[in-house]
Design a protein around this motif. Sequence first.
Motif, PDB file in Angstrom:
ATOM      1  N   GLU A   1     -27.099 -36.965   1.780  1.00 14.64           N
ATOM      2  CA  GLU A   1     -26.589 -35.995   2.741  1.00 14.64           C
ATOM      3  C   GLU A   1     -25.390 -36.536   3.506  1.00 14.64           C
ATOM      4  N   ILE A   2     -24.985 -37.591   3.045  1.00 11.95           N
ATOM      5  CA  ILE A   2     -23.516 -38.223   3.795  1.00 11.95           C
ATOM      6  C   ILE A   2     -22.445 -38.650   2.827  1.00 11.95           C
ATOM      7  N   CYS A   3     -22.892 -38.405   1.501  1.00 12.38           N
ATOM      8  CA  CYS A   3     -22.075 -38.820   0.429  1.00 12.38           C
ATOM      9  C   CYS A   3     -21.702 -37.782  -0.677  1.00 12.38           C
ATOM     10  N   LYS A   4     -20.724 -37.800  -1.263  1.00 16.85           N
ATOM     11  CA  LYS A   4     -20.304 -36.848  -2.437  1.00 16.85           C
ATOM     12  C   LYS A   4     -20.158 -37.974  -3.643  1.00 16.85           C
ATOM     13  N   PHE A   5     -20.632 -37.832  -4.706  1.00 11.99           N
ATOM     14  CA  PHE A   5     -20.523 -38.732  -5.884  1.00 11.99           C
ATOM     15  C   PHE A   5     -19.855 -37.928  -6.888  1.00 11.99           C
ATOM     16  N   LYS A   6     -18.726 -38.960  -7.781  1.00  9.44           N
ATOM     17  CA  LYS A   6     -18.574 -38.730  -9.132  1.00  9.44           C
ATOM     18  C   LYS A   6     -18.226 -39.964  -9.865  1.00  9.44           C
ATOM     19  N   LYS A   7     -18.243 -39.539 -11.063  1.00 10.02           N
ATOM     20  CA  LYS A   7     -17.875 -40.763 -11.933  1.00 10.02           C
ATOM     21  C   LYS A   7     -16.626 -40.732 -12.588  1.00 10.02           C
TER      22      LYS A   7
ATOM     23  N   LYS B   1     -28.543 -43.496 -12.019  1.00 11.34           N
ATOM     24  CA  LYS B   1     -28.156 -42.066 -12.237  1.00 11.34           C
ATOM     25  C   LYS B   1     -27.825 -41.726 -10.595  1.00 11.34           C
ATOM     26  N   ILE B   2     -27.028 -40.863 -10.637  1.00  8.24           N
ATOM     27  CA  ILE B   2     -26.233 -40.335  -9.495  1.00  8.24           C
ATOM     28  C   ILE B   2     -27.502 -39.671  -8.597  1.00  8.24           C
ATOM     29  N   ASP B   3     -28.445 -38.739  -9.158  1.00  7.38           N
ATOM     30  CA  ASP B   3     -29.388 -38.347  -8.484  1.00  7.38           C
ATOM     31  C   ASP B   3     -30.412 -39.036  -7.848  1.00  7.38           C
ATOM     32  N   ASP B   4     -30.469 -40.270  -8.456  1.00  9.89           N
ATOM     33  CA  ASP B   4     -31.398 -41.305  -8.028  1.00  9.89           C
ATOM     34  C   ASP B   4     -30.883 -42.036  -6.785  1.00  9.89           C
ATOM     35  N   LEU B   5     -29.384 -42.119  -6.835  1.00  7.96           N
ATOM     36  CA  LEU B   5     -28.849 -42.671  -5.583  1.00  7.96           C
ATOM     37  C   LEU B   5     -28.870 -41.670  -4.397  1.00  7.96           C
ATOM     38  N   LYS B   6     -28.722 -40.572  -4.560  1.00  3.08           N
ATOM     39  CA  LYS B   6     -28.895 -39.457  -3.609  1.00  3.08           C
ATOM     40  C   LYS B   6     -30.046 -39.627  -2.776  1.00  3.08           C
ATOM     41  N   LYS B   7     -31.025 -40.045  -3.312  1.00  8.63           N
ATOM     42  CA  LYS B   7     -32.481 -40.095  -2.823  1.00  8.63           C
ATOM     43  C   LYS B   7     -32.596 -41.373  -1.886  1.00  8.63           C
ATOM     44  N   LEU B   8     -31.892 -42.440  -2.083  1.00  7.75           N
ATOM     45  CA  LEU B   8     -31.744 -43.606  -1.325  1.00  7.75           C
ATOM     46  C   LEU B   8     -31.744 -43.376   0.049  1.00  7.75           C
ATOM     47  N   SER B   9     -32.524 -43.952   0.939  1.00  2.40           N
ATOM     48  CA  SER B   9     -32.761 -43.703   2.611  1.00  2.40           C
ATOM     49  C   SER B   9     -32.128 -44.874   3.408  1.00  2.40           C
ATOM     50  N   ILE B  10     -31.485 -44.411   4.249  1.00  2.00           N
ATOM     51  CA  ILE B  10     -30.699 -45.580   4.948  1.00  2.00           C
ATOM     52  C   ILE B  10     -30.684 -45.098   6.387  1.00  2.00           C
TER      53      ILE B  10
ATOM     54  N   ILE C   1     -18.179 -43.228  -4.662  1.00  2.00           N
ATOM     55  CA  ILE C   1     -18.932 -42.439  -3.563  1.00  2.00           C
ATOM     56  C   ILE C   1     -17.715 -42.321  -2.429  1.00  2.00           C
ATOM     57  N   ASN C   2     -17.833 -40.957  -2.180  1.00  2.00           N
ATOM     58  CA  ASN C   2     -17.118 -40.625  -0.882  1.00  2.00           C
ATOM     59  C   ASN C   2     -17.901 -40.378   0.285  1.00  2.00           C
ATOM     60  N   THR C   3     -17.675 -41.131   1.471  1.00  2.00           N
ATOM     61  CA  THR C   3     -18.727 -40.675   2.439  1.00  2.00           C
ATOM     62  C   THR C   3     -18.242 -40.310   3.817  1.00  2.00           C
ATOM     63  N   GLN C   4     -19.078 -39.747   4.623  1.00  2.00           N
ATOM     64  CA  GLN C   4     -18.710 -39.251   5.836  1.00  2.00           C
ATOM     65  C   GLN C   4     -18.697 -40.141   7.022  1.00  2.00           C
ATOM     66  N   ILE C   5     -19.459 -41.484   6.639  1.00  2.08           N
ATOM     67  CA  ILE C   5     -19.399 -42.414   7.629  1.00  2.08           C
ATOM     68  C   ILE C   5     -18.430 -43.473   7.354  1.00  2.08           C
ATOM     69  N   ASN C   6     -18.776 -44.417   8.191  1.00  9.73           N
ATOM     70  CA  ASN C   6     -17.689 -45.714   8.108  1.00  9.73           C
ATOM     71  C   ASN C   6     -17.887 -46.335   6.777  1.00  9.73           C
ATOM     72  N   SER C   7     -17.102 -46.314   5.770  1.00 10.85           N
ATOM     73  CA  SER C   7     -17.153 -46.710   4.463  1.00 10.85           C
ATOM     74  C   SER C   7     -17.409 -48.234   4.419  1.00 10.85           C
ATOM     75  N   ILE C   8     -17.011 -49.272   5.286  1.00  7.70           N
ATOM     76  CA  ILE C   8     -17.084 -50.625   5.157  1.00  7.70           C
ATOM     77  C   ILE C   8     -18.565 -50.755   5.570  1.00  7.70           C
ATOM     78  N   PHE C   9     -19.092 -49.907   6.541  1.00 11.29           N
ATOM     79  CA  PHE C   9     -20.454 -50.245   7.030  1.00 11.29           C
ATOM     80  C   PHE C   9     -21.338 -49.824   5.899  1.00 11.29           C
ATOM     81  N   LEU C  10     -21.094 -48.847   5.216  1.00 13.58           N
ATOM     82  CA  LEU C  10     -21.804 -48.471   4.165  1.00 13.58           C
ATOM     83  C   LEU C  10     -21.729 -49.359   2.874  1.00 13.58           C
ATOM     84  N   THR C  11     -20.697 -49.815   2.768  1.00 13.32           N
ATOM     85  CA  THR C  11     -20.492 -51.104   1.720  1.00 13.32           C
ATOM     86  C   THR C  11     -21.456 -52.352   1.892  1.00 13.32           C
TER      87      THR C  11
END
Length: 413
Positions: free
Chosen positions: A28-34, A151-160, A118-128
């Motif tokens: 919901e808050i990140c875009k992913f690519k390889k 897999k990226i699809d599995d990462l997308k489901k990770l809750s924080i 991973i490109n995120t809408q929130i604070n990247s340092i916080f997410l790191t």
Amino acid sequence: MQKVYNKNIYDFKTYQFQNKAKLVNLGEICKFKKGKKISKKDLTDYGFDCIHYGQLYTKYDKFITNTYSKTKLDKKQLVFSKKYDILLAATGETPRDICKAYCIMADDIAIGNDIIIINTQINSIFLTYYLNYLYKDIAKISQGVTVYHIKIDDLKKLSIKIPSNEIQKSICDFLLLFEKRINLLKRKKEAYEKIKEYLLRHLFPKNNDNKPKLNFGNSLWTYIKLSDYGIAHNGLTGKSKDDFGEGKKYLEYKAILSDEFVDMNMISYVKINNNERQYCLKKNDIIFSISSELPFEVAMASLVPDITDEIYLNSFCYAYTIKDKTKLNPLFLVYYFRSPNMRQKIIKLSQGSTRYNLSKNTILNMNIPITSQDNQKKIVNILKNIDKKITNTRDEIDIITKYKKTIISIIFY
């Protein structure tokens, strides 16, 4: 710092308990690519800054400010990260390899294959920080037996849980104070280590010179053979693999490698009968390695400190006992064998292809420079003093790092 610490923890916990920290999935808050393939042969000294997959483990910490490689590949063949993007390895030999997050602190870096961007809408340092805290959760969603993938699809489901932007920033600002202090101490430790290397290089004569570059007045030096000044004792002999695992203590091979003093905690056990003639270590014995898979580990010397237990020696080393310590200072000899010039000489003398060896007799009959006992003590004290500074700085780094980890576990629990 303590006041700021308490305020940050309190504010963040308050947001959680009042349900003001949003529970979201990464998708919901990140875009992913390889990234795209960058092989080792594509790495050059010019071209685009780039990060090769294998370098994530060996070269970089969690915040990447500079790259170690460039590539001459065409721009159309590459995938570039943006400042504050986050990297995760997509493949690794263990689940832990693919669980560390790295934040890019510069624009336009080409990213190699098997790296997730991973490109995120929130604070990247916080997410790191958050992703690194959640390494166990990331490991659970990895797949594989000998090689692990994520897999990226599995990462997308990770809750924080995401607090407000203000709280994210205050947490990052606080944690970065620790990073700044740790980095400062690391540079301080590196500076001390460079000073020590310089001293080791110039406090002893080289190439059979009659004095070193750093000499005490008109101090006289002479050359001796260790065979005339002491006695060598073999390590364990006549043992099979069935003898190991229980019985008497013996010093492991690696106990002598990292420091001028033997690590007396690196102990294993071996059966020794009452009628066996095996050498038992004594205080101020110097331990030399005979054989190693690495040439720079051969004839490494380390001093036995105070010893009260009955401890024997592994078969890949031998002990050297100085007969008259008023003529030859044990720690002076250890420092000399760890000096850069002596290490280079030993590497040239060591023999082997897959395993390197240097016989005990070769060491005992080498020309060893010594000076007066007073000057030996001066040299030892100079080097011990810089060693103490290195140790104290390393201990301070360890303490602050542990404290930082504790704070992170409180914040993100």
